[in-house]
Design an enzyme around this catalytic site. Sequence first.
Site: not given
Length: 785
Positions: A462-464
Amino acid sequence: MASCEHDHKHDEKPEHAHSHEAQGDHACNDSHDHGHSHAHGPAPVAVPFLSAQMPNGSAEAVFLIQKMDCPTEEKLIRDRFKSMAGIVGMQFNLIQRELTVQHHLDSVATIISSLKALDLDPALKSDTLTGTAGLSAELGDGVFKIARSKWLLMAVSGVAAIGSEVVAWTDGNETSWLVIGLALLAILTGGLDTLKKGWIALKNLSLNMNFLMSLAVIGAAIIGQWPEAAVVIFLFALAEMIEALSLDRARNAIKGLMAMAPDRATVQAASGEWIEVVTAQVVMAALVRVRPGERVPLDGIVMDGQTTINQAPITGESMPVVKQPGDQVFAGTINERGAFDYRVTALQANSTLSRIIKSVQQAQGQRAPTQRFVDQFAQYYIPAVVLMAVLVAVLPPLVLGTGFYPWLYKALVLLVIACPCALVISTPVTVVSGLAAAAKHGLLIKGGVYLEMGRKITALALDKTGTLTIGKPAVTDIQLVQPEDPIEVARLMGYRRLAASLSHRSDHPVSTAVGVHWRANRGQSAEPTNNDAAGLIDVSDFAALTGLGVKGRINGQLFYLGNHRMVHDMAICSAALEAQLEALEVQGKTTIVLCSATAPLLILAVADTVRDTSVEAIAQLRAMGITALILTGDNPHTAQAIGAKVGITDARGNLLPEDKLNAINELVRRHGYVGMVGDGINDAPALAKANIGFAMGAAGTDTALETADVALMDDDLRKIPDFIRLSKKTHNVLMQNIVLALGIKAIFLVLALSGEATLWMAVFADMGASLLVVFNGLRLLRALR
C-alpha cells in the site's frame, strides 16, 4: 511538488500494460473502449475517439447482434471470418451481444453481409471509418424482447407436440398421418429457427448445438419416432427462450447502471431563465439546477446551495455526503435535501457514470481463467461426443449383430445430451453477475481475470499518502536551518514565500498544504507582486524531480524544494540538519526542505491523518492471512509511525518509483500473487507490475480508472477484503457450475448407453442444467449486499 511520494499524480495518463500472465487473453477477448457511447436521449451522440486509428492502422466496427447469446454463435462467426481477407481481429461480448471487428476493409458492407448470411441480422453501433456512433432507439439499450407472435407459435408447437404424443399413445401407431401431421406442425412452428441454424452450421462445417439438435430431430423422424421428434424440438426451443430471459437478468444489471442518469436536465439559458433540455445536449460549463429528490444528470462542481447527496450508485458509500460550493458531484447520484446549482465539468459520454459503464462492459469481454478453460474444453468436447455417437450407432450392430434401430436411437439421445450450452454459458453469466455486484458496491473491476484471481492474493503493498491516509496534510512546523541568524523573522517570511511559490506549481497534497498555510498566515513582509495577489513570486525553469521534489528559478536564482532524500542527493545534509529532520520525522511528520543550490534554508513539517477505514481494512486483511506492507516515498520514520497506527509492521520509506517497482518484484518472488494499492502516476509502475493493481480516488479521476485493474470508487480500503471475498465466491460458483453441468451430462450419458434415457428426457436434462447454472451464477448479484 514531488517532494515526498507522488510527483504530479494526475497530470498525465501512462500506459498500463501488465507484464503478468493474467493479461494473456486480452488479444482475443478484450472489449476495448472504441465506440461505446452511452448517451441517452433521442439523438445518438458522436464520440470524438471514434475517429482514432486502431493498432496497425486498422479500422474498427462495433455491431449489436440480438441473436448472439451463446458461444455457438461466436464460434460460427469466428469460423466464417477467420479466413476472410482484411479481418485483423475480433472481440466478443456475449452478455451485451456485441461484436467488435478490427479490419482493413474499405467499408463494413462485407462484414454485414457475412453476418446476415449467418442469419444474425447485425446492427452497426460504431464505425471508425466514418467516425460515427449510435443506434436506433429500439436497439440502443440492447434489450432482449421476445415478440408476442413468437410466444404464440411456441404455444401452437407445444399443443401440437403433446397432441402427437397423445394420439400415438392412444392408437399405438407413431407413424399415422395424424401423428406425423401434428409432429410436423410442432416442428415448423417451434423448431424452424433451430433447423435453419443447423443447416447454416452444416454449410459452415460447424458442429454446434443447433446442428446436433437438428440431426437428432431428423434422425428421430427417419426412424419413425415422430412424437419424440416433435417434443424434442419444442422443448429445445422453449429452453432457449427461457435461458435467454434468464440471461437478461445479468444484462439488466448493466442497463440499470445506464438508467441511473436522467434523460433531461434543468439548465440556465443565456437569457437567465431555467429550461429543461435533453441531457445529451448539455454543453460544458453549463449551469444546471437539481431539486430535492432528483438525480444529478452530469458530473460537475457545486456553485450555489448546500445539500446531502446519496452517492451509493457511484461510490457504494452507505451514508449521504454533504455537498457545498466547490464540492464535486457525479451523474446518477441522488439529491436528498436542498436544491443546488452546479457547473458541468464532463459531458454525458465522459461522465464518471459513463466511464464506469464502459469499464464494466469492457470487463465482460475479458474471459476469466475458468472461462478460457471451458471454451477450450468445448472445442474438443463436441467433436468427441459426435464421434462417440457415430460409433454407438454403427459398431454394436456390426460387431454384435444386434438390431440397428435401438443403437441409432441411443446415438441420437447421446447427441442431444452432448449440447454444451449449460457448461459454456455458466461462466460468463457468473462473471458478469460478480462484476455488476462489485460495481454497485463501489468496486470497479476491469475484467473477469481479476475477479476470479483476486482470491489468490497473499501480499498487499500500500502507498501511504492518499491511500492509508486522507492525503490532505497540514503544515505543523516551520524551522530555519540556521536559527541563530539575527534577522531570523525576516528570513523566515522570505523563505516561506519562496517555498510557497515553488509549491504553487505542483498539485501534490504536501504542496497544497504549503500553499494553504501560506495563504492563511501571510505576513506584512510578504508584499503582493503586480501579477500575483497571493504574494507569490514568478518561477521560471520549473521542473519536477521524480520522487525527490521540484526546482525552479526565482529572481534568477535556482531553488530546490524536496524531501529528506533530495538533500542527501545534493550532498548538503549536515549533521545538524540531519538531527533537525529526524526530530520531526520520529513524530510521524513528513519533512521537506527549501534549499539553494549550495545550502539548505528552511524546514517545513507536515502531518497527514489516517483514514478511519484503514485500521479496520488492515485488520480484515490480516485475518484473511494476507501480508500487508507500506511502500512510500516519505521518510522511514513517518512510514513506521503510520504503520504502527494501522497495524502494519513492514513500512518502507524513501522509495522512488523504481524502488517501489523493485519491491513488488521481490514480493512476487516471495509471495507469488501480489496486489498493489496506490492513488497516482508515481505508483503506476508498481501498479502495473503487481498481479492486481488497486486505484484509490477513482471517482471522477480518469487516471485511476485507466491505470488500475480494480478501482475503489470511494477510497475505502475495506472494499479490498470485500473484493477478495467476492473473488472466492465467484471461483466457488464457477466450480459448482462446471460440476453441475458435467455431472448431469455424465449421468445421462450412462442412462443413454443403458437405454434408460429418451430423447425428451435428454432435452429436459440439458434445459435443466442450463437454467440451474444460470440461476446459480446470478446469485452473485447479491453477494455484496
